[in-house]
Write a protein that holds these residues in place. Structure first.
Motif, mmCIF file in Angstrom:
data_model
loop_
_atom_site.group_PDB
_atom_site.id
_atom_site.type_symbol
_atom_site.label_atom_id
_atom_site.label_comp_id
_atom_site.label_asym_id
_atom_site.label_seq_id
_atom_site.Cartn_x
_atom_site.Cartn_y
_atom_site.Cartn_z
ATOM 1 N N ASN A 162 26.815 27.477 29.271
ATOM 2 C CA ASN A 162 26.833 28.823 29.853
ATOM 3 C C ASN A 162 28.061 29.017 30.753
ATOM 4 O O ASN A 162 28.650 30.101 30.789
ATOM 5 N N THR A 165 31.036 29.528 28.465
ATOM 6 C CA THR A 165 30.991 30.871 27.872
ATOM 7 C C THR A 165 31.427 31.913 28.889
ATOM 8 O O THR A 165 32.148 32.860 28.557
ATOM 9 N N ALA A 166 31.007 31.726 30.146
ATOM 10 C CA ALA A 166 31.407 32.669 31.194
ATOM 11 C C ALA A 166 32.913 32.587 31.458
ATOM 12 O O ALA A 166 33.560 33.608 31.715
ATOM 13 N N TRP A 167 33.485 31.384 31.383
ATOM 14 C CA TRP A 167 34.943 31.252 31.501
ATOM 15 C C TRP A 167 35.633 32.107 30.441
ATOM 16 O O TRP A 167 36.616 32.796 30.714
ATOM 17 N N ASN A 168 35.113 32.063 29.236
ATOM 18 C CA ASN A 168 35.764 32.758 28.120
ATOM 19 C C ASN A 168 35.518 34.258 28.126
ATOM 20 O O ASN A 168 36.325 35.017 27.591
ATOM 21 N N GLN A 169 34.400 34.697 28.721
ATOM 22 C CA GLN A 169 34.053 36.119 28.681
ATOM 23 C C GLN A 169 34.205 36.823 30.026
ATOM 24 O O GLN A 169 34.286 38.042 30.073
ATOM 25 N N GLY A 170 34.250 36.050 31.099
ATOM 26 C CA GLY A 170 34.389 36.648 32.432
ATOM 27 C C GLY A 170 33.182 36.358 33.295
ATOM 28 O O GLY A 170 32.040 36.446 32.841
ATOM 29 N N ARG A 462 41.850 35.001 27.018
ATOM 30 C CA ARG A 462 41.711 36.363 27.535
ATOM 31 C C ARG A 462 42.688 36.575 28.690
ATOM 32 O O ARG A 462 43.196 35.616 29.286
ATOM 33 N N TYR A 508 26.598 33.232 36.572
ATOM 34 C CA TYR A 508 26.655 34.344 35.621
ATOM 35 C C TYR A 508 25.256 34.603 35.074
ATOM 36 O O TYR A 508 24.590 33.714 34.580
ATOM 37 N N PHE A 512 23.361 32.831 27.830
ATOM 38 C CA PHE A 512 24.048 32.724 26.552
ATOM 39 C C PHE A 512 23.353 31.741 25.622
ATOM 40 O O PHE A 512 23.575 31.754 24.432
#
Length: 513
Positions: A162, A165-170, A462, A508, A512
């Protein structure tokens, strides 16, 4: 005649039959009818039982024919009932039918965590299979989650996945209130407890790393602060060392804000410093010397002389450290004796960046080259070419070397083969800062952009934040990142102000996995 006369002598003859006898007659009729239905039901049930027994003694072909005839007699409502009745019976849980060892072996081939999470929702049996620790331990190794978890591997993997995933999505962004104004943030360090920022306005700003709240300003320097570093000692106290334009280094108890020592001796600006532990700190100055200090007592241990120009950068590994200078050379020193072990000569211009892992020394120069040296022999192992301008940033991580230059490019090098694995046109102008871990590169540029890159593929993940005027400093750890940049405050008078962003990826909210 006699009969009728006799009847006339009756005082009150009834005009209709009594009610109660009639009720008994009707009741008796109903009982008789229900008995008849029961008899009929019994006959039918007996017949159905005989049909069932007969069906069981038929051949398969006869059964097919019999069922076909029966289904032809059914309307849509009955067919729908048959469908809903037989559908669950046709579903077979193959994992439930197999031995548990074989079922777990099959589950171990699921390497996608989202697929494994979906499988856990199929049934209670599948949910129990997907909780097997060996499956999640293998996933942890596959995703390089190598820390020994204090909880079960499944929960450990879920948290780490998780976070990634938060690194990649914000993640969640907190804006830290600051007093930097239109000044310059020159240095930055973060751990799980503190964020510390050195500024050219003589201040050192301290923030809470968990929530970004301002804690205090450390005052005392009489000039801009250009270098900072802190460590945690055995008593769980944070010791901070700072240096700058006033030529003095200062030792602080970061936990309390108390000034412990002022380290005097340099005769020009302290441009770089490193802290090895709670006993030893090393400072490098524009006066061409380096000084080794005992920060427990505030005493000078050694003066390291030899460079002919300003000392721009230094790095520590074990009992040795390296320094890079504007005299175009780098040197390897022994911390215990203060003696120079090797002098690295080869660059044609000033050295701005240096990295050291104990075996190899890496230097970046204004001549646009990167040189790798042997710490054992002092010889140049290879010259890495590719940048077209100043190489101002170097970071070693595992077998990777990441370099950033004033040409706006990032390059990822393999330290085993010395090949350039990725050439990244990262920014429209100079790269001002980089941070690296085992999965990602975070870069900032004077074009005002911060970008997140995949270190294995060299591809952009990103844009990390909104574009600013320029980016000064960035820092990251496993779950957080700090970005210091300058943004326009008022477009009419062209004023700007410093912005400090704390990005948190461990709180976050969306799940996920």
């Amino acid at each position: 005649m006699d009969f009728f006369l006799q009847a006339d002598n009756v005082s009150s003859p009834p005009s209709s039959p009594p009610y109660r006898p009639l009720q008994r007659q009707r009741s008796s009729y109903i009982v008789d009818a229900s008995n008849a239905d029961a008899i009929k039901d019994k006959v039918r049930l007996d017949y159905m039982y005989k049909v069932k027994n007969t069906f069981q003694h038929l051949t398969f072909q006869q059964r097919y024919t019999f069922l076909t005839e029966i289904l032809d007699c059914c309307d849509n409502q009955l067919l729908q009932y048959i469908y809903t009745f037989i559908t669950p019976k046709l579903k077979i849980d193959f994992l439930k039918e197999l031995p548990i060892e074989l079922s777990l072996y099959i589950v171990s081939f699921i390497q996608d965590p989202l697929t494994l999470a979906r499988a856990s929702r199929v049934s209670r049996h599948w949910n129990q299979l997907t909780k097997d620790e060996s499956t999640w331990k293998a996933l942890c190794l596959q995703h390089q989650y190598i820390s020994t978890p204090s909880i079960c591997y499944r929960d450990f993997f879920r948290r780490r996945y998780n976070i990634d995933t938060a690194w990649n999505q914000g993640g969640i962004v907190t804006f830290c209130q600051n007093q930097i104004g239109d000044g310059l943030a020159t240095s930055l360090q973060m751990d799980d407890t503190y964020i510390v920022i050195g500024c050219d306005n003589n201040h050192i700003e301290v923030y809470n790393a968990k929530n970004g709240k301002y804690i205090r300003s450390l005052l005392g320097h009489e000039g801009g602060v250009w270098a900072i570093q802190f460590i945690k000692n055995e008593y769980n106290e944070h010791i901070l060392v700072t240096g700058g334009c006033d030529r003095g280094a200062r030792v602080w108890n970061l936990t309390t804000g108390e000034l412990l020592f002022v380290l005097r001796g340099h005769v020009s600006t302290i441009r770089c410093l490193k802290v090895r532990d709670d006993k030893v700190a090393i400072t490098g100055s524009r006066d061409t010397t380096l000084r080794i200090w005992d920060i427990k007592t505030g005493q000078l241990k050694h003066v390291c002389a030899g460079h002919q120009g300003s000392v721009r950068c230094l790095e520590i590994s074990g009992n040795q450290f390296v320094s890079g200078s504007y005299d175009s050379t780098a040197r390897l020193w022994d911390i215990e004796t203060g003696q120079c072990v090797h002098e690295f000569i080869g660059h044609h211009s000033q050295i701005y960046a240096i990295a050291f892992d104990g075996n190899k020394v890496v230097t970046g120069s204004l001549d646009s080259n990167i040189r790798i040296w042997s710490a054992q022999t002092g010889t140049c192992l290879i010259t890495l070419q590719g940048h077209t301008s100043l190489v101002g940033h170097l970071q070693l991580f595992d077998h990777h070397l990441v370099s950033g230059g004033s040409d706006g490019c990032l390059r990822v090098w393999d330290m085993n083969t010395y090949e350039c694995r990725h050439r990244i046109s990262a920014h429209d102008n100079s790269v001002t800062c980089i941070q690296v871990d085992n999965k990602r590169i975070l870069s900032g540029g004077s074009d005002g952009k911060v970008k997140l890159w995949n270190i294995e593929t060299g591809t952009l993940i990103r844009s990390f934040t909104e574009t600013a005027r320029t980016v000064w400093k960035i820092q990251l750890n496993d779950t957080k990142a700090v970005v210091i940049l300058q943004r326009a405050e008022n477009t009419t008078n062209n004023s700007h102000h410093a912005v400090i962003e704390l990005h948190d990826f461990d709180t976050y909210s969306p799940n996920f996995l």
